[in-house]
Design a protein around this motif. Structure first.
Motif, PDB file in Angstrom:
ATOM      1  N   LYS A 148     -16.918  32.533  14.780  1.00 57.59           N
ATOM      2  CA  LYS A 148     -18.660  31.307  14.645  1.00 57.59           C
ATOM      3  C   LYS A 148     -17.682  30.327  13.617  1.00 57.59           C
ATOM      4  O   LYS A 148     -18.607  29.515  13.556  1.00 57.59           O
ATOM      5  CB  LYS A 148     -18.874  32.566  13.781  1.00 57.59           C
ATOM      6  CG  LYS A 148     -19.827  33.253  14.262  1.00 57.59           C
ATOM      7  CD  LYS A 148     -20.964  34.642  13.195  1.00 57.59           C
ATOM      8  CE  LYS A 148     -21.784  34.150  13.112  1.00 57.59           C
ATOM      9  NZ  LYS A 148     -23.092  34.450  11.679  1.00 57.59           N
ATOM     10  N   LEU A 149     -17.030  30.836  13.259  1.00 59.51           N
ATOM     11  CA  LEU A 149     -16.099  29.575  12.218  1.00 59.51           C
ATOM     12  C   LEU A 149     -16.202  28.313  13.782  1.00 59.51           C
ATOM     13  O   LEU A 149     -16.137  26.734  13.151  1.00 59.51           O
ATOM     14  CB  LEU A 149     -14.806  29.567  11.299  1.00 59.51           C
ATOM     15  CG  LEU A 149     -14.357  29.239  10.455  1.00 59.51           C
ATOM     16  CD1 LEU A 149     -15.431  28.239   9.863  1.00 59.51           C
ATOM     17  CD2 LEU A 149     -12.998  29.361  10.670  1.00 59.51           C
ATOM     18  N   LEU A 158     -18.479  34.964   3.877  1.00 56.66           N
ATOM     19  CA  LEU A 158     -18.080  34.326   4.850  1.00 56.66           C
ATOM     20  C   LEU A 158     -19.539  34.123   5.690  1.00 56.66           C
ATOM     21  O   LEU A 158     -20.338  33.096   5.908  1.00 56.66           O
ATOM     22  CB  LEU A 158     -16.545  34.281   6.077  1.00 56.66           C
ATOM     23  CG  LEU A 158     -16.580  34.060   6.718  1.00 56.66           C
ATOM     24  CD1 LEU A 158     -16.456  32.290   6.538  1.00 56.66           C
ATOM     25  CD2 LEU A 158     -14.996  34.489   7.255  1.00 56.66           C
ATOM     26  N   ASP A 159     -19.630  35.400   6.119  1.00 57.65           N
ATOM     27  CA  ASP A 159     -21.578  35.359   7.084  1.00 57.65           C
ATOM     28  C   ASP A 159     -22.649  34.945   6.517  1.00 57.65           C
ATOM     29  O   ASP A 159     -23.107  34.609   6.700  1.00 57.65           O
ATOM     30  CB  ASP A 159     -21.558  37.021   6.468  1.00 57.65           C
ATOM     31  CG  ASP A 159     -20.607  37.760   7.746  1.00 57.65           C
ATOM     32  OD1 ASP A 159     -19.887  37.433   8.697  1.00 57.65           O
ATOM     33  OD2 ASP A 159     -20.793  39.106   7.000  1.00 57.65           O
ATOM     34  N   GLN A 200     -25.851  27.887   9.568  1.00 45.17           N
ATOM     35  CA  GLN A 200     -26.286  27.495  10.739  1.00 45.17           C
ATOM     36  C   GLN A 200     -27.212  25.907  10.911  1.00 45.17           C
ATOM     37  O   GLN A 200     -28.662  25.922  11.428  1.00 45.17           O
ATOM     38  CB  GLN A 200     -27.481  28.431  11.192  1.00 45.17           C
ATOM     39  CG  GLN A 200     -27.146  29.823  11.602  1.00 45.17           C
ATOM     40  CD  GLN A 200     -27.664  30.973  12.304  1.00 45.17           C
ATOM     41  OE1 GLN A 200     -29.193  30.377  12.220  1.00 45.17           O
ATOM     42  NE2 GLN A 200     -27.362  31.510  12.400  1.00 45.17           N
ATOM     43  N   ARG A 247     -15.848  36.732  13.127  1.00 44.85           N
ATOM     44  CA  ARG A 247     -16.029  35.407  12.535  1.00 44.85           C
ATOM     45  C   ARG A 247     -15.073  34.574  13.188  1.00 44.85           C
ATOM     46  O   ARG A 247     -15.952  33.473  12.655  1.00 44.85           O
ATOM     47  CB  ARG A 247     -15.980  35.691  11.394  1.00 44.85           C
ATOM     48  CG  ARG A 247     -17.305  37.164  10.911  1.00 44.85           C
ATOM     49  CD  ARG A 247     -16.548  37.770   9.677  1.00 44.85           C
ATOM     50  NE  ARG A 247     -17.738  38.666   9.354  1.00 44.85           N
ATOM     51  CZ  ARG A 247     -18.067  39.869   9.345  1.00 44.85           C
ATOM     52  NH1 ARG A 247     -16.909  40.360  10.658  1.00 44.85           N
ATOM     53  NH2 ARG A 247     -19.112  40.496   9.097  1.00 44.85           N
ATOM     54  N   PHE A 303     -19.459  26.663  13.414  1.00 42.83           N
ATOM     55  CA  PHE A 303     -19.153  25.549  12.829  1.00 42.83           C
ATOM     56  C   PHE A 303     -18.496  24.615  12.119  1.00 42.83           C
ATOM     57  O   PHE A 303     -18.646  22.873  12.395  1.00 42.83           O
ATOM     58  CB  PHE A 303     -19.076  26.372  11.492  1.00 42.83           C
ATOM     59  CG  PHE A 303     -19.380  25.992  10.184  1.00 42.83           C
ATOM     60  CD1 PHE A 303     -20.060  26.084  10.004  1.00 42.83           C
ATOM     61  CD2 PHE A 303     -18.370  24.799   9.335  1.00 42.83           C
ATOM     62  CE1 PHE A 303     -21.140  25.516   8.593  1.00 42.83           C
ATOM     63  CE2 PHE A 303     -19.235  25.073   7.732  1.00 42.83           C
ATOM     64  CZ  PHE A 303     -19.890  24.958   7.719  1.00 42.83           C
ATOM     65  N   SER A 330     -15.381  26.790   3.475  1.00 41.48           N
ATOM     66  CA  SER A 330     -15.353  27.628   4.722  1.00 41.48           C
ATOM     67  C   SER A 330     -14.010  27.204   4.995  1.00 41.48           C
ATOM     68  O   SER A 330     -13.083  28.590   5.675  1.00 41.48           O
ATOM     69  CB  SER A 330     -15.894  27.201   5.514  1.00 41.48           C
ATOM     70  OG  SER A 330     -15.700  25.796   6.138  1.00 41.48           O
ATOM     71  N   LEU A 390     -21.592  31.559   6.848  1.00 41.11           N
ATOM     72  CA  LEU A 390     -21.420  30.529   8.092  1.00 41.11           C
ATOM     73  C   LEU A 390     -23.209  30.566   8.772  1.00 41.11           C
ATOM     74  O   LEU A 390     -23.800  30.007   9.596  1.00 41.11           O
ATOM     75  CB  LEU A 390     -20.713  31.757   9.441  1.00 41.11           C
ATOM     76  CG  LEU A 390     -19.798  31.433   8.984  1.00 41.11           C
ATOM     77  CD1 LEU A 390     -18.691  32.502  10.210  1.00 41.11           C
ATOM     78  CD2 LEU A 390     -18.651  30.082   9.447  1.00 41.11           C
ATOM     79  N   ASP A 391     -24.473  31.482   7.857  1.00 41.16           N
ATOM     80  CA  ASP A 391     -25.663  31.281   8.048  1.00 41.16           C
ATOM     81  C   ASP A 391     -26.568  30.432   7.873  1.00 41.16           C
ATOM     82  O   ASP A 391     -27.320  30.847   8.241  1.00 41.16           O
ATOM     83  CB  ASP A 391     -26.060  32.529   7.641  1.00 41.16           C
ATOM     84  CG  ASP A 391     -25.483  34.259   8.466  1.00 41.16           C
ATOM     85  OD1 ASP A 391     -25.635  34.209   9.246  1.00 41.16           O
ATOM     86  OD2 ASP A 391     -25.647  35.330   7.415  1.00 41.16           O
ATOM     87  N   TYR A 418     -26.412  31.814  -0.147  1.00 44.67           N
ATOM     88  CA  TYR A 418     -24.708  31.519  -0.234  1.00 44.67           C
ATOM     89  C   TYR A 418     -24.242  31.394  -1.732  1.00 44.67           C
ATOM     90  O   TYR A 418     -23.362  32.250  -2.053  1.00 44.67           O
ATOM     91  CB  TYR A 418     -23.957  30.418   0.329  1.00 44.67           C
ATOM     92  CG  TYR A 418     -22.760  30.113   0.696  1.00 44.67           C
ATOM     93  CD1 TYR A 418     -21.613  31.208   1.085  1.00 44.67           C
ATOM     94  CD2 TYR A 418     -22.755  29.131  -0.032  1.00 44.67           C
ATOM     95  CE1 TYR A 418     -20.350  30.729   0.404  1.00 44.67           C
ATOM     96  CE2 TYR A 418     -21.321  28.822  -1.014  1.00 44.67           C
ATOM     97  CZ  TYR A 418     -19.869  30.177  -0.390  1.00 44.67           C
ATOM     98  OH  TYR A 418     -18.902  29.792  -0.489  1.00 44.67           O
TER      99      TYR A 418
END
Length: 519
Positions: A246-247, A175-176, A182, A243, A250, A204, A179-180, A130
């Motif tokens: 996914k956010l 952003l991917d 995890q 996304r 998170f 984020s 969020l990876d 990241y």
């Protein structure tokens, strides 16, 4: 393994000897202690990035050297320190990272020697990926998405269509990578990974806020775009919805690990009818047979979607406002601490020193019987600090001049008369008669005149006449003259006029009548 290791202490000592304060701060921030980097070390490094005489490449290279360690704690804390400087340090730091061809090469990192080495090594690889993407994004657009201006007149809201379509995929890639990460709540078990997760949470929020404003600008221009632009914009919007989901996951993890509920924004998705309207408009541009929506329906659908996404953007700004308020409170507390501690540590020492010196001066003056301020009312401007006192002993009596027999005030010997007079004025001083022969005075002293004519009239004793002497005495060599005022700590009385008998000079004319003669 907790606490600083011997290696950390030796490295810090070496940097202290070489005088490298930056290397020492980096070493202190990336110790083997299983906790996040200390705030004081991070603040010092942030201050260094704002100094123009600090070598930013050297600072970055020092952090890269710490990532070459085999310990996951040191490597993880080096990444956290780098991320912290990218967020809060001077822009020169992230500019240098963006200019490098390679950053963190940790995709194969694995620590087999520590207890949590395997688990933490996985998060180190994701975290370093990241940070690499964050630097690459800055290299592509020359701006940090987490720091750009937001709002109606922000960067993303005022960007043109062509540039907007090229910028939004860059935000999606960054952003991917974020969020990876995890991380599950049960995996956030130590202070190191918790510090990294907190920085990722703040990134984020700010990154998605810029992403959200870009999408709002894209939707407002969608129905005026060309066919190729509409196709790209529709793809961007579909990825945006994914996304957002996914956010939200998170943010649920952030809520479970103890982050304040007020810091977590509310994600409001646009109505599903908006996606249908966008697809129908693109199909109509491609020449497909679809049900065409009228202008009023398009405007109402677009307006509701924009309002929903705008409310989401407002909720994203709460964290920034809270951070600003917290920074102001910390600054005020720091200033208040300075105001409180200054009198406690400085003023007592000054007053104590002044009081001690004034007591010593007063005791010295009292021992000498000298008054500093001889005022009848005394002097009390500083209370107990300096309070001079008046002498308590009685004033010396006025000097008494002894009267010699025969009615004469002074003796015939001039030296003896002066000595007796001074002894009467200053009784504490004793004058001694010199033993050598006197040039003047004594019983055999004769007045030698320069006149050549000698007159021998009948001797007759003249009547004594009194002449006051108001002029100061002239001291004889070897005699200390009386001092005026206060000298030597003893007050001297004012000179008193003295009366003594002086014979009248005989006139030089023998034919003039003599005073007191009888014919």
């Amino acid at each position: 393994m907790s606490g600083q290791s011997i290696t950390d202490r030796i490295a810090a000592a070496q940097h202290s000897m070489t005088g490298s304060a930056i290397n020492k701060a980096v070493c202190k921030a990336t110790t083997h202690e299983v906790s996040g980097p200390k705030k004081k070390h991070l603040d010092y490094l942030i201050h260094c990035t704002n100094e123009m005489n600090v070598n930013i490449p050297q600072l970055a290279d020092t952090l890269f050297e710490r990532t070459a360690s085999s310990s996951w704690v040191v490597v993880f804390k080096a990444l956290i320190t780098t991320h912290h400087l990218m967020m809060y340090g001077n822009e020169r730091f992230i500019q240098y990272l963006a200019s490098r061809n390679t950053l963190f090469n940790l995709h194969n990192f694995l620590d087999k020697g520590a207890l949590q080495g395997y688990d933490m090594s996985t998060f180190i690889r994701r975290y370093s990926y990241y940070l690499n993407e964050k630097a690459v994004s800055y290299r592509l657009v020359a701006v940090d998405f987490t720091k750009m201006k937001r709002g109606i007149d922000g960067v993303m809201r005022t960007m043109n269509t062509e540039k907007l379509i090229k910028t939004l995929p860059i935000i999606q890639t960054q952003l991917d990578a974020l969020l990876d990460f995890q991380a599950n709540p049960n995996e956030l078990t130590n202070g190191v990974i918790n510090s990294a997760f907190m920085l990722l949470f703040k990134d984020s929020i700010r990154l998605f806020a810029a992403y959200n404003e870009g999408v709002i600008n894209l939707l407002e221009k969608y129905f005026d775009m060309k066919k190729n632009q509409c196709k790209d914009a529709l793809d961007i919007y579909k990825k945006f919805l994914y996304r957002m989901t996914k956010l939200s996951e998170f943010l649920k993890v952030a809520e479970q690990v103890g982050i304040d509920q007020g810091d977590i924004p509310d994600l409001s998705q646009a109505p599903s009818s908006l996606l249908e309207a966008l697809e129908q408009h693109l199909a109509s541009l491609e020449g497909k047979k679809t049900k065409e929506l009228n202008a009023d329906t398009k405007a109402s659908t677009l307006s509701s979607a924009v309002n929903s996404l705008s409310s989401t953007g407002i909720s994203f700004s709460r964290m920034d406002e809270k951070e600003k308020q917290q920074a102001l409170e910390e600054e005020q507390a720091r200033l208040q601490a300075l105001k409180v501690t200054a009198p406690l540590f400085i003023l007592p020492n000054l007053f104590e020193t002044g009081r001690r010196n004034s007591y010593q001066v007063r005791e010295s003056l009292q021992s000498r019987d000298v008054s500093v301020f001889p005022s009848p009312a005394g002097f009390d401007a500083l209370s107990d600090l300096l309070k001079p006192t008046l002498p308590t002993h009685p004033a010396p009596p006025p000097p008494q001049v002894a009267v010699h027999p025969g009615g004469k005030l002074l003796a015939n010997d001039l030296d003896s008369s002066l000595a007796n007079l001074l002894n009467a004025l200053r009784p504490e001083m004793h004058w001694s008669q010199p033993g050598e022969k006197k040039l003047t005075g004594g019983q055999n002293w004769q007045n030698k005149t320069m006149s050549t004519t000698q007159w021998s009239p009948a001797p007759m004793a003249p009547a004594p006449m009194a002449f006051p002497i108001n002029t100061p005495q002239v001291p004889v060599y070897g005699m200390v003259p009386p001092q005026m005022g206060h000298m030597g700590g003893v007050p001297v009385m004012a000179h008193q006029p003295l009366m003594y008998n002086q014979p009248v000079l005989r006139p030089t004319n023998p034919f003039t009548p003599m005073p007191g003669a009888q014919f």
